[in-house]
Structures are given as structure tokens and as C-alpha cells.
Design an enzyme around this catalytic site. Structure first.
Site, PDB file in Angstrom:
ATOM      1  CG  ASP A  69      41.879  42.822  32.767  1.00 18.52           C
ATOM      2  OD1 ASP A  69      42.588  41.964  33.313  1.00 18.52           O
ATOM      3  OD2 ASP A  69      41.535  43.875  33.331  1.00 18.52           O
ATOM      4  CG  ASP A 109      40.622  41.900  38.733  1.00 19.41           C
ATOM      5  OD1 ASP A 109      39.803  41.413  39.514  1.00 19.41           O
ATOM      6  OD2 ASP A 109      41.763  41.418  38.548  1.00 19.41           O
TER       7      ASP A 109
END
Length: 603
Positions: free
Chosen positions: A60, A62
Site C-alpha cells: 500500500d 499511504d
């Protein structure tokens, strides 16, 4: 060859001696804490995982690859949402709110009906209740929640992610404001001012919609990109990690919900290598990944997903139509689904290690839908470790007090009518120690526990995250053949019984002697043989299972079944039966009957 066999034999003996030397839970804990890596560099294990079985590393962006600085980013979000609420008609006085990072805590539940923030344990039992900034007493909690218990339904919203921290604090600020200002009257489920009613559910919806609007309009992201060094932490180890993964014949992919333009800005800052004292780019960030997927819309990505489209990296615009070919390296894709992407890249499920920060959108969904191996990034972990280490004596005191209560009550049974007075005092001391320990973590305590009880968030980490760490770059400190092995977990009936303590009871099924059992079996077989037809003696009947001749458990092995190591060698069977106390019955009915008759004939 002889030297190799000698070394192998020596290693096996040393391993066996080490296993035999560990005889108690306390010794196990001491052994597992004696590691070379610094606490801040460690990866913690819930379920055993072998890195050499991983073929795909997914990330991922963020709060995983791009770690936002705290409290700078939360303060920015907080101010942006305040402005949005004022546009909705909220009083301008709320601009005086000041963000306090010591209050919000990830994993809290919000009761939309009564406007309460709840901290709950693994089973839904309420640990702490806050209304605005007011912490409710036990009596006040029972007035609203008679059983001090709540379940997740439409009335409850769970704050899973670090993006929720400003939202949690803002909801508390608003409820506290409306509860204390004289022009407003608080009802059980709403705030009344004049002929208008503002429910606690409406306050939540306004804040939630404002948060979404701030993120989706792009203004917040534009501010971050303009002052990227102020809001994004850059780790020099990150490009090293990604390069090492690919150098060991594993593939990497980026899977993020962010748009391409924002992903490009952040990843350029984190990974782009430039010439010394020059703006000339020496290496593009996209070269660190085999596959790049933006606009993933997790957790929808792990369900039915969306249309997979190709993005032109030069313009950032999507190409016409849905993409149907194999995923190409150095290309950027938008949307798609886990099922579709897995087929296109050729992954099987457990050969993927996905790293994310969102316990629900990244970890739970990927684990449930595709059985991906999971690594959870918990940026709060270093603070939790530091406080727990510095105030460990408080936790030890809690354990000691629990033991004291057990010792006090050990000599009592159902005939006892009065409880010792000391128990009440000890319970009060437990509450005091729990409160003191909580306040060292923050106003709402630890992310993982309240005293000796684990939170709902901690239970989800334990259940769905195979491994977890404070940052993704901690993978750098482990070799690619590393075996993350979970610490043995003892159940209460295993951990509270002393191995040296004699057990004066019989096991279930052992009420009668073995001879009685043989007689009963013989008579039963005798009845069956007289009632059933006679079969040919050449027919061999297996009346019971044999002891397995190979290792039967495979929970630590996610590899190819063809790689299983058989315990049957050319010279014969590696006999483990000498270590097993279980003795099966004889194999054939005739042998059983004849054996019993021969035994009695000697008497």
C-alpha cells in the site's frame, strides 16, 4: 561428505538439546527476547511465515510506503475539515479548537445514537466510554449500556485507520462544545437549540462527509505536495528494500487507493534517484515495481472490484476501454479486482505478502478473500513499546495482584459464605494500576490494551496480520530465507498447571481398567462374528489407523506440496514411534482374539 554428515548430526543434537532445555513458559519468553535486532527494527509474528516462499511483495502507499508526519498532517486535515463544517452552518467559534494528538486513538468505536466514543476489548465488552471530553463512570456507563457490552451494527462505526485520528478528535470537540455552551440543551441522543435538533448521528455524518470531501476535492493533497518535506517522512532504506526484493527473484507491486497524480508526486519524492546537485532524474520510481495499480478502491478491490484500465504515465489520463491483456512492467493500471490481477500476474494466494496499514481494507479483506500473507504497518508501535518497556513494573504489579487474588481464594469452595476483605482492596489497587498504566500511553490509553485486557484492535491484529512492525523498512533487517516463527501460545489449562504437580484424576474414557476394556472389546467382537457372514481369511481388514510415518502438520509450510520432506528413506523408516506414548490396538480381529486367549491360557 563425512564432514558434512558430522556437522549435520552436530547441528541436530544442538537443536535437540536446546528444545529440551526450554521447560517453562518463562524460559520461552527469555529465549525469544534475546535477539540481536534493536526493538525498533523488529518484526513481530502472529503466524509463522517463511520469506523464501514469497514470490510477490505488494505494498500500500499511504501510511505504508509514504508515512505521514505526526502531528503535522493530522493538524492540517483538522483545520481543513473545520473550514468545511463552517460552510455547512456550524458556528465559527469552532475555529478555536486546537488539535491534541494525545487524545485520539485508532480502533475506537463511535456510537452514533448516543454520541459516545467507545474503547472495547476483543469480545465487545466496553473498557472506556468518552462523551465529548467527559469520561463516563461505571455507573454512567451502565445507564446507557446495562451489560457494558456492544456489538458492531449500523449504529456503530469503527475507526480503523490513521486517517481517522483528526475525525475522532473533531467529533469529541463538537460534542463537548454543544454539551457545555449555554445556548444548547443536550438530550440523550441529540442537541437541542431553539426549535432545531442536531442529533449525534447527524454530527457524525457531517464530520464524515467533510473528511471525504477534503480528501476527494484534492485541496488537502495539493497542500501536501507543495510542502512534501513537511508532511511526508522519507526513509533512505526504502529503495534499498525494494531493490533487494527484486534481486532475490521476487516481484513487487504497488496497490493503492490514491489517484495516479498524487501517487506519482509522493513516490517521486520517496524513490526518485537524481544526479548529484542536479535535477536530472537518474532513475524513475516506477522501475522499483513490477506492477503498479492505483485507484484500487479497497476493500472493493478484494470483492467484485472495478473496471481495470490502463493509464498513460505521461498525461495521467486513462486509456479508452477496459484492459484485458497481461499486466506489463513499467505500466500503470487503474482499478481492477484481486481475482483478476492475481490471474494476470500468476499468483496463487499464499505466495503473496501484502503490506498495509489499514487493518480492515488492507489486512482483513486480503486475508479473507485471497488468503494473502499479510504484514501490518503500525506506526504507533514504537511509542507503545517505549511506554510498555519504561512502565513494565506496572504491568508486573497487575500480574502480581491477579496472582494474589487467586492465592487468597484457593482454599475456598462452595461451602464458603464470606469473601476475604482483602479481595476488595486488591481489586481497587488493580483499577488504580490500570489507570496509571493507561495514562502513560495517552488520554485513551494503549492501542493494544487496557490493563491486562487486550483491545478489539489488538485481537484483529493477532487474528489477521501474520506479521507486523512499526515500518515496512524493518524487512531490510531480515534475510530472504528468514523463518518468522510464532511464539508458542499456551492456553490457560496449559499455562497454569505446573509440570511437576501430580494430577490425581483419571482422564475421560479411563474410568475402567485396560483389562476391562479388552474383555469388553472381545465380547463385542465375539457377538459380531456370530451375527455376520464368514469372509475369506485371505481378506485383510484394517480395523484401526496406523501411526503416521511422516510429519502430518503443515501450518508452517505454504510451499509446493511436491517439496514436502518424506520421513521414509531408502534405508527404512525414520521411527518416531519411540517418542509416542499412544499405543494402538492390534491390527486384526483374529490377532486380538487369539492374543487374549493365549494370555489367559498361561494363567
Amino acid at each position: 561428505m563425512a564432514n558434512d554428515q558430522h556437522d549435520s548430526s552436530t547441528d541436530m543434537k544442538q537443536a535437540e538439546q536446546m528444545r529440551e532445555s526450554v521447560s517453562s513458559d518463562s524460559e520461552l519468553r527469555k529465549r525469544y527476547t534475546k535477539v540481536k535486532r534493536e526493538p525498533g527494527h523488529r518484526i513481530f509474528v502472529n503466524r509463522s511465515l517463511q520469506l523464501d516462499r514469497i514470490k510477490f511483495y505488494g505494498f500500500d502507499m499511504d501510511y505504508t510506503l509514504a508515512l505521514y508526519k505526526s502531528p503535522e498532517f493530522e493538524e492540517l486535515t483538522f483545520q481543513q475539515v473545520l473550514e468545511s463544517l463552517i460552510e455547512l452552518g456550524y458556528p465559527e467559534q469552532i475555529c478555536e479548537f486546537v488539535y491534541d494528538r494525545t487524545f485520539p486513538l485508532r480502533g475506537l468505536w463511535y456510537d452514533k445514537l448516543y454520541g459516545n466514543l467507545l474503547k472495547v476489548d476483543a469480545y465487545g465488552n466496553i473498557l472506556t466510554v468518552v462523551h465529548g471530553f467527559k469520561f463516563l463512570s461505571g455507573h454512567e456507563v451502565r445507564q446507557t449500556y446495562p451489560n457494558k457490552y456492544v456489538t458492531v451494527d449500523d449504529r456503530i462505526y469503527v475507526f480503523y485507520t490513521l486517517f481517522n485520528l483528526p475525525e475522532i478528535y473533531l467529533i469529541a470537540c463538537l460534542i463537548d462544545y454543544f454539551s457545555t455552551v449555554a445556548t444548547y440543551t443536550e438530550d440523550r441522543t441529540a442537541v437541542i437549540y431553539g426549535k432545531n435538533i442536531l442529533s449525534f448521528r447527524a454530527i457524525f455524518n457531517d464530520v464524515r462527509n467533510s473528511i471525504d470531501r477534503v480528501h476527494h476535492t484534492g485541496k488537502l493533497k495539493e497542500i501536501v505536495c507543495e510542502n512534501i518535506e513537511q508532511y511526508i517522512h522519507r526513509d533512505e532504506q526504502l529503495p534499498v528494500l525494494l531493490d533487494r526484493i527484486r534481486s532475490h527473484n521476487a516481484k513487487t507491486f504497488l496497490l493503492t487507493n490514491s489517484e495516479y497524480w498524487y501517487t506519482d508526486k509522493l513516490m517521486t519524492y520517496l524513490l526518485t534517484d537524481k544526479m548529484d546537485d542536479s535535477k536530472v532524474v537518474k532513475r524513475d520510481w516506477k522501475s522499483y515495481f513490477n506492477f503498479i495499480i492505483v485507484d484500487a478502491q479497497k476493500p472493493l478491490f478484494f470483492a467484485e472490484g472495478t473496471t481495470l484500465r490502463n493509464i498513460d504515465p505521461k498525461t495521467g489520463s486513462m486509456k479508452l476501454g477496459s484492459y484485458s491483456g497481461k499486466l506489463q512492467e513499467n505500466e500503470v493500471y487503474s482499478g481492477g479486482s484481486c481475482e483478476m490481477v492475481s490471474k494476470l500476474i500468476g499468483s496463487m494466494g499464499k505466495d503473496v505478502l501484502y503490506v498495509g496499514d489499514h487493518i480492515f481494507g488492507d489486512i482483513i479483506k486480503s486475508k479473507k478473500q485471497k488468503a494473502w500473507r499479510t504484514m501490518l504497518v503500525v506506526p504507533e508501535l514504537n511509542h507503545e513499546l517505549k511506554v510498555f518497556h519504561e512502565r513494565r513494573e506496572l504491568f508486573n504489579t497487575l500480574e502480581s495482584l491477579d496472582t494474589t487474588i487467586s492465592e487468597l481464594l484457593r482454599s475456598f469452595d462452595m461451602t464458603s459464605d464470606r469473601r476475604p476483605d482483602a479481595v476488595t482492596k486488591i481489586k481497587q489497587k488493580i483499577q488504580e494500576c490500570t489507570h496509571e498504566l493507561d495514562m502513560n500511553f495517552g488520554l485513551l490509553g494503549s492501542l493494544f490494551r487496557t490493563g491486562s485486557r487486550q483491545t478489539h484492535f489488538a485481537s484483529q491484529v493477532t487474528r489477521f496480520a501474520d506479521i507486523y512492525a512499526s515500518t515496512v523498512v524493518n524487512l531490510v533487517y531480515y534475510p530472504f530465507f528468514y523463518f518468522f516463527r510464532a511464539v508458542p501460545q499456551l492456553m490457560p489449562h496449559e499455562s497454569t498447571v505446573d509440570p511437576e504437580e501430580p494430577l490425581h484424576f483419571k482422564s475421560w474414557g479411563d474410568e475402567k481398567s485396560q483389562m476391562d476394556s479388552l474383555d469388553r472389546r472381545r465380547s463385542t467382537f465375539g457377538q459380531i462374528s456370530t451375527m455376520t457372514p464368514q469372509f475369506s481369511h485371505s481378506l485383510s481388514i484394517q480395523t484401526h489407523p496406523d501411526l503416521p510415518l511422516r510429519v502430518t502438520h503443515d501450518h508452517d509450510d505454504d510451499g509446493d506440496p511436491d517439496d514436502d520432506i518424506s520421513l521414509i528413506e531408502s534405508n527404512g523408516v525414520l521411527d518416531y514411534r519411540s517418542r509416542i506414548t499412544y499405543t494402538p490396538p492390534k491390527r486384526k480381529m483374529e490377532e486380538t482374539l487369539n492374543g487374549d486367549e493365549d494370555e489367559h491360557s498361561h494363567d
